[in-house]
Design an enzyme around this catalytic site. Structure first.
Site, PDB file in Angstrom:
ATOM      1  N   LYS A 277       0.840  -1.200   0.000  1.00 31.89           N
ATOM      2  CA  LYS A 277       0.000   0.000   0.000  1.00 31.89           C
ATOM      3  C   LYS A 277       0.876   1.252   0.000  1.00 31.89           C
ATOM      4  O   LYS A 277       2.023   1.202   0.456  1.00 31.89           O
ATOM      5  CB  LYS A 277      -0.858   0.028   1.275  1.00 31.89           C
ATOM      6  CG  LYS A 277      -2.018  -0.951   1.272  1.00 31.89           C
ATOM      7  CD  LYS A 277      -2.857  -0.798   2.531  1.00 31.89           C
ATOM      8  CE  LYS A 277      -4.014  -1.773   2.531  1.00 31.89           C
ATOM      9  NZ  LYS A 277      -4.999  -1.527   1.466  1.00 31.89           N
ATOM     10  N   ARG A 351     -10.654 -11.321   1.370  1.00 29.40           N
ATOM     11  CA  ARG A 351     -11.493 -12.370   0.780  1.00 29.40           C
ATOM     12  C   ARG A 351     -10.808 -13.722   0.830  1.00 29.40           C
ATOM     13  O   ARG A 351     -11.471 -14.752   0.845  1.00 29.40           O
ATOM     14  CB  ARG A 351     -11.880 -11.958  -0.648  1.00 29.40           C
ATOM     15  CG  ARG A 351     -10.707 -11.786  -1.568  1.00 29.40           C
ATOM     16  CD  ARG A 351     -11.059 -10.964  -2.806  1.00 29.40           C
ATOM     17  NE  ARG A 351     -11.059  -9.515  -2.527  1.00 29.40           N
ATOM     18  CZ  ARG A 351     -11.362  -8.585  -3.425  1.00 29.40           C
ATOM     19  NH1 ARG A 351     -11.705  -8.926  -4.664  1.00 29.40           N
ATOM     20  NH2 ARG A 351     -11.338  -7.302  -3.102  1.00 29.40           N
TER      21      ARG A 351
HETATM   22  N1  BES Z   1      -8.356  -3.627   4.123  1.00 31.91           N
HETATM   23  C1  BES Z   1      -8.413  -3.188   2.781  1.00 31.91           C
HETATM   24  C2  BES Z   1      -9.647  -2.371   2.462  1.00 31.91           C
HETATM   25  C3  BES Z   1      -9.691  -0.989   3.037  1.00 31.91           C
HETATM   26  C4  BES Z   1      -8.992   0.034   2.446  1.00 31.91           C
HETATM   27  C5  BES Z   1     -10.505  -0.706   4.098  1.00 31.91           C
HETATM   28  C6  BES Z   1      -9.070   1.313   2.944  1.00 31.91           C
HETATM   29  C7  BES Z   1     -10.602   0.573   4.603  1.00 31.91           C
HETATM   30  C8  BES Z   1      -9.885   1.589   4.019  1.00 31.91           C
HETATM   31  C9  BES Z   1      -8.419  -4.395   1.844  1.00 31.91           C
HETATM   32  O1  BES Z   1      -7.679  -5.477   2.253  1.00 31.91           O
HETATM   33  C10 BES Z   1      -7.849  -3.929   0.538  1.00 31.91           C
HETATM   34  O2  BES Z   1      -6.698  -3.584   0.525  1.00 31.91           O
HETATM   35  N2  BES Z   1      -8.655  -3.938  -0.503  1.00 31.91           N
HETATM   36  C11 BES Z   1      -8.215  -3.496  -1.781  1.00 31.91           C
HETATM   37  C12 BES Z   1      -8.780  -4.443  -2.809  1.00 31.91           C
HETATM   38  C13 BES Z   1      -8.228  -4.222  -4.187  1.00 31.91           C
HETATM   39  C14 BES Z   1      -6.758  -4.591  -4.233  1.00 31.91           C
HETATM   40  C15 BES Z   1      -9.010  -5.061  -5.154  1.00 31.91           C
HETATM   41  C16 BES Z   1      -8.747  -2.080  -1.997  1.00 31.91           C
HETATM   42  O3  BES Z   1      -9.873  -1.792  -1.574  1.00 31.91           O
HETATM   43  O4  BES Z   1      -8.014  -1.261  -2.528  1.00 31.91           O
HETATM   44 MN    MN Z   2      -5.660  -5.308   1.672  1.00 30.51          MN
END
Ligand code: BES
Ligand code: MN
Ligand code: ZN
Length: 496
Positions: A277, A351
């Site tokens: 990230k 997921r």
């Molecule tokens: N935990 C995150 C989702 C999230 C992001 C929650 C920001 C709250 C605030 C999750 O694991 C994630 O990183 N999801 C990705 C999915 C994508 C790679 C398809 C996302 O939402 O960017």
């Molecule tokens: Mn994630």
């Protein structure tokens, strides 16, 4: 905070503060009128001067009001009497308690609870009052050397009709149980990732089990490998912290009654893994176990209420980190369900741990399964920080959850789970990919989970936008503990 219920006149309450409402425009509520009479019109004078108009979100703290026995009077604006509703009631309680919590007052008599909210009974009113008051007085200061303790210790909730005492007490007990479930969930979610790792979550679950006489089962890496949970294990590979699968059973129902199963995402820190990230606000990914915290908090609430249901909680717990053993984009793993998954983005890890936990849920022959997860940033784009995203294969279940959320103002909004979206998860090499491309990300994530939940009625709550607040009031919200607790309250009524 200690609560009690009482009936009586505001001017006769000997306590630190009497809290009464004022409607817009400058209209005293009934208890406020009594104080006004006892003080020879002191409150009317104040309204006439315009220092309190009754606007929602405003308060006025008075000292030594003549003719009454209390030290202080807190006037709370209730907004327009015509549009006074559940949301306005809950906001007024929150404001009253947070205002008093900043003073030296240690005990108060709350008369706002005498203000009828149309469409709701006394049990609802006391339940919301206690739960909201506990939430408003919540602090998380265990890592601070200097604490700012809340002086408000005793809150007396006033009711107009003595005959309603039994229902009021029942509502109060439920409100305290739900409020304490929220606090438990917030404490756990607020912990940093270096303290709250998967083993810590497991220890916390074990302690909860001891406190409430629940049975508890915790699977470690080897056991999960033996079962074939390679999707879950793929997420934990890049971390020095070993994963856990935590299972708790509360048995308050008939022996043969099928359980409600709650599954909570327990990523104790989400760095994104190799699909790392960006740095900004990455600290907030300690909240990626808020789903786990909320299902444990809900279990605590259900057990304290001694609900006559069987409830199972499953928490897949892992840390998503990028070391030399970490899963690579493009890696293919098999899941407990036997389906293969091409992991195109290691940041779509929620997921992966959930699919194995959801398959594991099958063995408990559930009446219904609800998973709770901070699953997608896309859900925050869609719904902001107000509504939790709701997905369900069963309209009745969706309706029950939406209604439960409305009732306690912990609201969800339904998004589609149509098959049309399933195509986006196609992979050239495996049974499916773990991401569905740029658009509709909250929906494709839910569609991924749907492939593992065909054997029981299922709903998914995406709490990415609602589990915590950012900015200067950063902190866990405890959502959706109130929603889930109300769902279970009604579920237990329909079972009985
Ligand atoms: N935990 C995150 C989702 C999230 C992001 C929650 C920001 C709250 C605030 C999750 O694991 C994630 O990183 N999801 C990705 C999915 C994508 C790679 C398809 C996302 O939402 O960017
Ligand atoms: Mn994630
Ligand atoms: Zn995540």
């Amino acid at each position: 905070m200690e609560f009690s219920i009482k009936s009586g006149s505001p001017e006769k309450q000997r306590c630190g503060c009497v809290i009464v409402g004022v409607f817009e425009q400058r209209q005293l509520s009934l208890p406020a009128e009594l104080l006004d009479k006892a003080s020879n019109g002191a409150l009317s004078d104040i309204l006439r001067r315009g220092d309190m108009t009754g606007k929602a979100g405003t308060t006025l703290l008075l000292h030594n009001l003549p003719g009454s026995l209390c030290e202080r009077v807190l006037l709370v604006g209730l907004g327009k009497a015509k549009t006074f509703n559940a949301a306005a009631y809950i906001s007024a309680i929150r404001l009253a308690v947070s205002t008093l919590a900043a003073t030296h007052c240690s005990d108060a008599a709350l008369f706002l609870s005498e203000t009828q909210v149309s469409g709701h009974d006394i049990a609802w009113q006391l339940r919301q009052t206690a739960c909201t008051a506990l939430q408003a007085a919540y602090r998380f200061e265990q890592f601070k050397s200097e604490k700012t303790p809340v002086n408000l210790r005793k809150l007396t909730l006033m009711i107009a009709r003595r005959s309603e005492i039994a229902a009021a007490e029942q509502g109060l007990r439920e409100g305290i149980a739900i409020g304490q479930g929220c606090a438990f969930s917030r404490d756990l979610a607020n912990l940093p990732g270096n303290v709250c790792h998967p083993a810590y979550l497991a220890d916390t679950a074990r302690k909860l089990a001891d406190d409430y006489g629940l049975s508890c089962e915790i699977l470690e890496t080897e056991a999960m490998a033996k079962l074939g949970m390679h999707a879950l294990l793929a997420v934990a590979r890049g971390s020095a912290q070993a994963p856990r699968l935590i299972v708790l059973h509360y048995r308050g129902g008939k022996k043969e009654a099928a359980p409600v199963v709650l599954v909570g995402k327990g990523i104790t820190f989400d760095s994104g893994g190799i699909s790392l990230k960006p740095g900004a606000d990455m600290d907030e990914m300690k909240y990626d176990m808020s789903g786990a915290a909320s299902v444990l908090g809900t279990l605590k609430a259900a057990a304290s209420m001694a609900l006559p249901i069987n409830l199972t909680v499953i928490v897949p717990a892992a840390e998503n980190m990028p070391d030399g053993n970490a899963t690579r984009p493009g890696d293919i793993v098999s899941s407990l369900a036997g389906k293969s998954i091409e992991i195109l983005n290691t940041d779509a890890e929620g997921r992966l741990i959930l699919c194995d936990a959801l398959t594991y849920a099958e063995r408990f022959k559930p009446a219904v399964v609800i998973d709770v997860a901070t699953l997608t940033g896309a859900c925050v784009v869609a719904l902001g920080h107000i509504a939790t995203g709701l997905f369900s294969s069963k309209p009745n279940l969706a309706r029950a959850l939406l209604r439960a959320g409305e009732e306690c103002h912990d609201r969800a909004w339904q998004l589609p789970l149509w098959d049309d979206y399933q195509d986006l998860l196609k992979s050239p090499f495996a049974d499916m990919a773990n991401i569905g491309g740029r658009w509709g990300g909250a929906i494709t994530a839910a569609c991924f989970l749907a492939r593992f939940t065909e054997k029981y009625p299922w709903a998914h709550l995406d709490i990415a936008g609602t589990a915590w607040n950012s900015g200067k009031d950063k902190g866990a919200t405890g959502r959706p503990v109130p929603l889930l607790s109300h769902y279970l309250l009604h579920y237990s009524e329909s079972e009985a």
